[in-house]
Design an enzyme around this catalytic site. Structure first.
Site, PDB file in Angstrom:
ATOM      1  N   TYR A 182       0.144  -0.132  11.530  1.00 23.76           N
ATOM      2  CA  TYR A 182       0.059  -0.139  10.066  1.00 23.76           C
ATOM      3  C   TYR A 182       1.293   0.968   8.562  1.00 23.76           C
ATOM      4  O   TYR A 182       1.926  -0.233   8.181  1.00 23.76           O
ATOM      5  CB  TYR A 182      -1.269   0.392   9.420  1.00 23.76           C
ATOM      6  CG  TYR A 182      -1.358  -0.111   8.859  1.00 23.76           C
ATOM      7  CD1 TYR A 182      -1.998  -1.076   7.997  1.00 23.76           C
ATOM      8  CD2 TYR A 182      -0.960   1.045   7.140  1.00 23.76           C
ATOM      9  CE1 TYR A 182      -2.402  -1.383   6.972  1.00 23.76           C
ATOM     10  CE2 TYR A 182      -1.129   0.670   5.985  1.00 23.76           C
ATOM     11  CZ  TYR A 182      -1.509  -0.482   5.281  1.00 23.76           C
ATOM     12  OH  TYR A 182      -2.561  -0.974   4.532  1.00 23.76           O
ATOM     13  N   SER A 196       0.683  -1.213  -0.096  1.00 23.15           N
ATOM     14  CA  SER A 196       0.004  -0.307  -0.081  1.00 23.15           C
ATOM     15  C   SER A 196       0.797   1.279  -0.106  1.00 23.15           C
ATOM     16  O   SER A 196       1.810   1.611   0.343  1.00 23.15           O
ATOM     17  CB  SER A 196      -0.877  -0.316   1.441  1.00 23.15           C
ATOM     18  OG  SER A 196      -0.253   0.831   2.303  1.00 23.15           O
TER      19      SER A 196
END
Length: 245
Positions: free
Chosen positions: A160, A147
């Site tokens: 994250y 991502s």
């Protein structure tokens, strides 16, 4: 991506996290290209739905219930794959959780560990099982989903972001060690896609639209294909220019 763009007939592809979203789109794309797809996910309902979608287009697929954070489950899953097929050609590791929003100073240690266990150790567990099986047949290709939070940072998601930075480093380490043995390892970094987590983090990219799941799948299949035979250790920012901002 049109059906048959890539020729993967007789090949076996694992999609970890294939019960929804990007993983589902990639599993379908592999099947459209002739590969036998094995979906690993702890979401059995979503996995069954992906299987149904693949079989509806006369694709080949199986589902194995597996929590990638549990190495014992991962080893068992890949033992099943080896017994069934005796080979593994491609792997897309798309396992992730986003967790709760917090700052680095208030993030609970256990919550941080939960995210690391799935997002980082989950990828490690998969690659520890994927690499030996690929080596038995002369090599293969691994793509890890990072991502846009990999190359850059983000407010409120320290665990994250840390996990995704770590996956990039792990992927490069695998590429450095195994590219000469026939295994290529790369990352993709999708940006503004049609997913609640990223919609809350990212504005529209410079191309001024949301990325389609099928476009992410196209990147994965290209990196696995012979067209990318000299590409390894690469971090592909398929984000419409998000990291350029």
């Amino acid at each position: 991506m049109s059906k048959g763009t890539y020729r993967f007939s007789g090949k076996v592809a694992v999609v970890a996290g294939g019960s929804s979203g990007t993983g589902r789109a990639t599993a379908i794309a592999f099947a459209q290209s002739g590969a036998h797809v094995v979906i690993l996910d702890r979401d059995a309902v979503g996995g069954a739905r992906t299987l149904e979608m693949i079989r509806r287009i006369d694709g080949l697929a199986d589902f194995i219930s597996c929590d990638v954070a549990d190495f014992a489950m991962v080893k068992t899953a890949f033992s099943q794959i080896e017994m069934a097929f005796g080979r593994l050609d491609y792997a897309f590791n798309n396992t992730l959780i986003d967790g709760v929003w917090s700052s680095p100073t208030s993030c609970a240690t256990e919550a941080f560990k939960d995210i690391i266990n799935t997002n980082l150790y989950g990828v490690l567990h998969c690659m520890k099982s994927e690499i030996p099986l690929m080596l038995k047949n002369g090599g293969g290709a691994i793509v890890n989903c990072v991502s846009a939070m990999g190359p850059v940072g983000a407010v409120g998601m320290p665990a994250y972001v840390a996990s995704k930075h770590a996956v990039m480093g792990l992927t490069k380490a695998v590429a450095a060690e195994f590219s000469g043995k026939g295994i290529r390892a790369n990352c993709i970094c999708p940006g503004s896609i049609d997913a609640p987590m990223l919609e809350s983090l990212l504005t529209a990219p410079p191309v001024n639209r949301i990325e389609r799941m099928e476009e992410i799948a196209e990147c994965v299949l290209w990196l696995c294909s012979d067209s990318a035979s000299f590409v390894s250790g690469h971090i592909m920012a398929d984000d419409g220019g998000v990291v350029a901002l």
